[in-house]
Design a protein around this motif. Structure first.
Motif, PDB file in Angstrom:
ATOM      1  N   LYS A  50     -15.574  39.467  10.697  1.00  0.00           N
ATOM      2  CA  LYS A  50     -15.959  38.188  10.088  1.00  0.00           C
ATOM      3  C   LYS A  50     -16.170  38.398   8.585  1.00  0.00           C
ATOM      4  CE  LYS A  50     -17.772  35.253  13.668  1.00  0.00           C
ATOM      5  NZ  LYS A  50     -18.770  34.226  13.963  1.00  0.00           N
ATOM      6  N   SER A  51     -15.630  37.510   7.792  1.00  0.00           N
ATOM      7  CA  SER A  51     -15.794  37.596   6.342  1.00  0.00           C
ATOM      8  C   SER A  51     -15.499  36.230   5.754  1.00  0.00           C
ATOM      9  CB  SER A  51     -14.804  38.602   5.755  1.00  0.00           C
ATOM     10  OG  SER A  51     -13.483  38.108   5.916  1.00  0.00           O
ATOM     11  N   LEU A  52     -15.805  36.053   4.456  1.00  0.00           N
ATOM     12  CA  LEU A  52     -15.521  34.775   3.814  1.00  0.00           C
ATOM     13  C   LEU A  52     -14.025  34.485   3.820  1.00  0.00           C
ATOM     14  CD1 LEU A  52     -18.032  34.674   0.842  1.00  0.00           C
ATOM     15  CD2 LEU A  52     -17.853  33.041   2.708  1.00  0.00           C
ATOM     16  N   LYS A  53     -13.245  35.554   3.658  1.00  0.00           N
ATOM     17  CA  LYS A  53     -11.795  35.386   3.651  1.00  0.00           C
ATOM     18  C   LYS A  53     -11.311  34.883   5.013  1.00  0.00           C
ATOM     19  CE  LYS A  53      -7.490  37.883   2.756  1.00  0.00           C
ATOM     20  NZ  LYS A  53      -6.910  39.173   2.304  1.00  0.00           N
ATOM     21  N   VAL A  54     -11.815  35.493   6.064  1.00  0.00           N
ATOM     22  CA  VAL A  54     -11.414  35.091   7.418  1.00  0.00           C
ATOM     23  C   VAL A  54     -11.855  33.650   7.689  1.00  0.00           C
ATOM     24  CG1 VAL A  54     -11.825  35.527   9.887  1.00  0.00           C
ATOM     25  CG2 VAL A  54     -11.327  37.433   8.342  1.00  0.00           C
ATOM     26  N   LYS A  55     -13.070  33.311   7.264  1.00  0.00           N
ATOM     27  CA  LYS A  55     -13.567  31.944   7.443  1.00  0.00           C
ATOM     28  C   LYS A  55     -12.646  30.949   6.737  1.00  0.00           C
ATOM     29  CE  LYS A  55     -17.829  29.287   6.583  1.00  0.00           C
ATOM     30  NZ  LYS A  55     -19.215  29.440   6.113  1.00  0.00           N
ATOM     31  N   ARG A  56     -12.227  31.304   5.520  1.00  0.00           N
ATOM     32  CA  ARG A  56     -11.337  30.442   4.738  1.00  0.00           C
ATOM     33  C   ARG A  56      -9.992  30.291   5.459  1.00  0.00           C
ATOM     34  NH1 ARG A  56     -11.134  33.370   0.291  1.00  0.00           N
ATOM     35  NH2 ARG A  56      -8.930  33.924   0.407  1.00  0.00           N
ATOM     36  N   TYR A  57      -9.481  31.410   5.958  1.00  0.00           N
ATOM     37  CA  TYR A  57      -8.205  31.400   6.687  1.00  0.00           C
ATOM     38  C   TYR A  57      -8.302  30.510   7.921  1.00  0.00           C
ATOM     39  CZ  TYR A  57      -5.522  35.038   4.239  1.00  0.00           C
ATOM     40  OH  TYR A  57      -4.784  35.745   3.327  1.00  0.00           O
ATOM     41  N   ILE A  58      -9.422  30.615   8.636  1.00  0.00           N
ATOM     42  CA  ILE A  58      -9.584  29.846   9.874  1.00  0.00           C
ATOM     43  C   ILE A  58      -9.673  28.350   9.566  1.00  0.00           C
ATOM     44  CG2 ILE A  58     -11.221  29.362  11.762  1.00  0.00           C
ATOM     45  CD1 ILE A  58     -11.562  32.394  12.034  1.00  0.00           C
ATOM     46  N   ARG A  59     -10.366  28.019   8.483  1.00  0.00           N
ATOM     47  CA  ARG A  59     -10.464  26.600   8.093  1.00  0.00           C
ATOM     48  C   ARG A  59      -9.090  26.021   7.743  1.00  0.00           C
ATOM     49  NH1 ARG A  59     -15.952  25.484   4.529  1.00  0.00           N
ATOM     50  NH2 ARG A  59     -17.428  25.825   6.228  1.00  0.00           N
ATOM     51  N   LYS A  60      -8.203  26.889   7.273  1.00  0.00           N
ATOM     52  CA  LYS A  60      -6.858  26.419   6.922  1.00  0.00           C
ATOM     53  C   LYS A  60      -5.923  26.437   8.126  1.00  0.00           C
ATOM     54  CE  LYS A  60      -6.994  27.396   1.998  1.00  0.00           C
ATOM     55  NZ  LYS A  60      -6.433  28.175   0.892  1.00  0.00           N
ATOM     56  N   GLY A  61      -6.433  26.880   9.264  1.00  0.00           N
ATOM     57  CA  GLY A  61      -5.649  26.801  10.491  1.00  0.00           C
ATOM     58  C   GLY A  61      -5.084  28.138  10.943  1.00  0.00           C
ATOM     59  N   ILE A  62      -5.196  28.389  12.252  1.00  0.00           N
ATOM     60  CA  ILE A  62      -4.654  29.621  12.837  1.00  0.00           C
ATOM     61  C   ILE A  62      -3.280  29.282  13.409  1.00  0.00           C
ATOM     62  CG2 ILE A  62      -5.029  31.441  14.539  1.00  0.00           C
ATOM     63  CD1 ILE A  62      -8.034  30.583  14.529  1.00  0.00           C
ATOM     64  N   PRO A  63      -2.255  30.048  13.048  1.00  0.00           N
ATOM     65  CA  PRO A  63      -0.933  29.784  13.634  1.00  0.00           C
ATOM     66  C   PRO A  63      -0.989  29.966  15.146  1.00  0.00           C
ATOM     67  CG  PRO A  63      -0.797  31.383  11.836  1.00  0.00           C
ATOM     68  CD  PRO A  63      -2.246  31.194  12.136  1.00  0.00           C
ATOM     69  N   ASN A  64      -0.205  29.157  15.852  1.00  0.00           N
ATOM     70  CA  ASN A  64      -0.281  29.161  17.311  1.00  0.00           C
ATOM     71  C   ASN A  64      -0.086  30.529  17.940  1.00  0.00           C
ATOM     72  OD1 ASN A  64      -1.079  27.450  19.263  1.00  0.00           O
ATOM     73  ND2 ASN A  64       0.653  26.065  19.061  1.00  0.00           N
ATOM     74  N   GLU A  65       0.779  31.339  17.336  1.00  0.00           N
ATOM     75  CA  GLU A  65       1.045  32.640  17.969  1.00  0.00           C
ATOM     76  C   GLU A  65      -0.160  33.582  17.898  1.00  0.00           C
ATOM     77  OE1 GLU A  65       3.222  33.010  13.869  1.00  0.00           O
ATOM     78  OE2 GLU A  65       2.660  31.426  15.275  1.00  0.00           O
ATOM     79  N   HIS A  66      -1.095  33.306  16.987  1.00  0.00           N
ATOM     80  CA  HIS A  66      -2.289  34.167  16.878  1.00  0.00           C
ATOM     81  C   HIS A  66      -3.541  33.496  17.440  1.00  0.00           C
ATOM     82  CE1 HIS A  66       0.042  36.846  14.454  1.00  0.00           C
ATOM     83  NE2 HIS A  66       0.134  36.032  13.433  1.00  0.00           N
ATOM     84  N   ARG A  67      -3.408  32.214  17.830  1.00  0.00           N
ATOM     85  CA  ARG A  67      -4.599  31.412  18.128  1.00  0.00           C
ATOM     86  C   ARG A  67      -5.467  32.011  19.243  1.00  0.00           C
ATOM     87  NH1 ARG A  67      -3.016  25.821  17.009  1.00  0.00           N
ATOM     88  NH2 ARG A  67      -4.540  25.552  15.321  1.00  0.00           N
ATOM     89  N   ALA A  68      -4.841  32.343  20.363  1.00  0.00           N
ATOM     90  CA  ALA A  68      -5.613  32.854  21.506  1.00  0.00           C
ATOM     91  C   ALA A  68      -6.374  34.126  21.107  1.00  0.00           C
ATOM     92  CB  ALA A  68      -4.689  33.133  22.684  1.00  0.00           C
ATOM     93  N   LEU A  69      -5.683  35.024  20.419  1.00  0.00           N
ATOM     94  CA  LEU A  69      -6.296  36.285  20.005  1.00  0.00           C
ATOM     95  C   LEU A  69      -7.493  36.062  19.083  1.00  0.00           C
ATOM     96  CD1 LEU A  69      -6.162  39.462  19.630  1.00  0.00           C
ATOM     97  CD2 LEU A  69      -4.799  38.967  17.596  1.00  0.00           C
ATOM     98  N   ILE A  70      -7.309  35.198  18.072  1.00  0.00           N
ATOM     99  CA  ILE A  70      -8.390  34.973  17.102  1.00  0.00           C
ATOM    100  C   ILE A  70      -9.583  34.288  17.776  1.00  0.00           C
ATOM    101  CG2 ILE A  70      -9.022  33.925  14.881  1.00  0.00           C
ATOM    102  CD1 ILE A  70      -6.930  36.200  14.658  1.00  0.00           C
ATOM    103  N   TRP A  71      -9.319  33.283  18.627  1.00  0.00           N
ATOM    104  CA  TRP A  71     -10.409  32.640  19.357  1.00  0.00           C
ATOM    105  C   TRP A  71     -11.184  33.681  20.164  1.00  0.00           C
ATOM    106  CZ3 TRP A  71      -8.211  27.513  21.950  1.00  0.00           C
ATOM    107  CH2 TRP A  71      -7.896  26.585  20.936  1.00  0.00           C
ATOM    108  N   MET A  72     -10.457  34.539  20.848  1.00  0.00           N
ATOM    109  CA  MET A  72     -11.098  35.568  21.685  1.00  0.00           C
ATOM    110  C   MET A  72     -11.995  36.467  20.832  1.00  0.00           C
ATOM    111  SD  MET A  72     -10.343  35.367  24.969  1.00  0.00           S
ATOM    112  CE  MET A  72     -10.662  37.003  25.639  1.00  0.00           C
ATOM    113  N   ILE A  73     -11.489  36.890  19.674  1.00  0.00           N
ATOM    114  CA  ILE A  73     -12.251  37.828  18.842  1.00  0.00           C
ATOM    115  C   ILE A  73     -13.479  37.158  18.232  1.00  0.00           C
ATOM    116  CG2 ILE A  73     -12.217  39.274  16.775  1.00  0.00           C
ATOM    117  CD1 ILE A  73      -9.195  39.721  17.301  1.00  0.00           C
TER     118      ILE A  73
END
Length: 329
Positions: A50-73
């Motif tokens: 978790k970091s500010l960069k990751v938070k910013r990336y998530i607010r801009k949307g997770i691409p579908n191919e990574h979505r399940a993985l990122i939600w899980m983490i």
């Protein structure tokens, strides 16, 4: 035109293909750019801190191919799953509560009747997966068991993860940690949060709060499904997924941001209402149209429109609203 969207939902008769195509061709450019950034961030090692960069990336949307993985983490579901190997399958093999099983079976055909993947004729038919996830969850969290609304959430998780066990652990993250007490039999957390929204509207869009009060419209009448279904079947799929990206990372205050943005953005429209049914109708209308379909600009708005919204404020409001509800009990 495709009558069925990428997630298996049939589009309604009056679906506006032209404006959707226009939006999606613009959005596709954004998605492609985001996908490249995410691939660099993940560098193939499937873990993020978790970091500010990751938070910013998530607010801009997770691409579908990574979505399940990122939600899980980010939700902690991945850690829980790794720490409890085989637990999910043991739940399915164990003794079953007949009443719980019956309640879940009753809701199977009512879950996404407009989604081709949940039809009995589908192969594979996701009803079976959904049934397993809900039965396992009901036995895992006996205080909650099963309650309507959970079927839609589990169904969405299955569509995104395409994985039964991951869907179970994500459902656990949402119900057990992220949403405070929405699905317990008394639904105290849910009722509390609807009251909290009412208080926030008083602070941020007072004219609408005044209108509701004048006509005696309870918040629960117009927003309970927003909270129970986390905007499923209320906002367009892509928009719901973007909201969930943030919900898994930032927690339940995202729901308030979305609700406040919808109300604030359509304040003038809502204020045209002159009676009780009219108000209820306006609240149905504000969840449709270009504003909510353009999920990228919509998500930017939820972080600017409502202004500052700290967890401290929300927790304070939750305390007073909960006390008020309990004293009325």
């Amino acid at each position: 035109f495709c009558r069925v969207d990428p997630y298996g939902f049939e589009r309604p008769e009056d679906f506006d293909y032209a404006s959707y195509e226009a939006f999606f061709s613009r959005y596709l450019v954004v998605l492609t750019r985001r996908a490249i950034k995410w691939s660099k961030l993940l560098k193939g090692n499937n873990s993020i801190q978790k970091s500010l960069k990751v938070k910013r990336y998530i607010r801009k949307g997770i691409p579908n191919e990574h979505r399940a993985l990122i939600w899980m983490i980010v939700s902690g579901a991945q850690t829980n799953m790794e720490q409890n190997p085989g637990y999910y399958h043991r739940l399915l093999e164990g003794e079953k509560n007949d009443k719980l099983v019956e309640a879940i079976k009753t809701d199977m055909n009512r879950t996404f009747p407009d989604n081709v993947k949940f039809r009995k004729t589908a192969d594979p038919c996701l009803q079976h997966t959904l049934y397993n996830v809900l039965v396992a969850y009901g036995h895992h969290n006996k205080a909650v068991g099963y309650c309507q609304g959970m079927n839609f959430i589990a169904g969405y998780l299955i569509l995104i993860t395409k994985n039964e066990e991951e869907s179970f652990w994500l459902l656990d993250a949402l119900i057990g940690r992220i949403l405070p007490d929405y699905y317990s039999p008394a639904m105290l957390g849910l009722k509390t949060d609807q009251e909290v929204l009412g208080e926030l509207v008083k602070m941020k869009v007072p004219a609408v709060a005044e209108l509701m009060e004048r006509h005696g419209v309870m918040w629960t009448l117009v927003v309970s499904r927003w909270f129970i279904c986390l905007f499923i079947d209320i906002l367009p799929v892509e928009t719901v997924l973007r909201i969930w990206d943030c919900l898994f990372y930032e927690g339940s205050k995202i729901i308030f941001r979305v609700a406040l943005t919808l109300i604030k953005q359509h304040q003038a429209f809502i204020l045209e209402a002159t009676n009780f049914p009219d108000i209820c109708d306006k609240f149905k209308q504000i969840t449709k149209g270009a504003f909510v379909t353009e999920c990228h600009s919509f998500m930017q708005k939820i972080f600017t429109d409502p202004g500052s919204l700290s967890m401290t404020t929300i927790n304070k409001l939750r305390e007073t609203c909960r006390e008020k509800l309990l004293s009325q009990g």
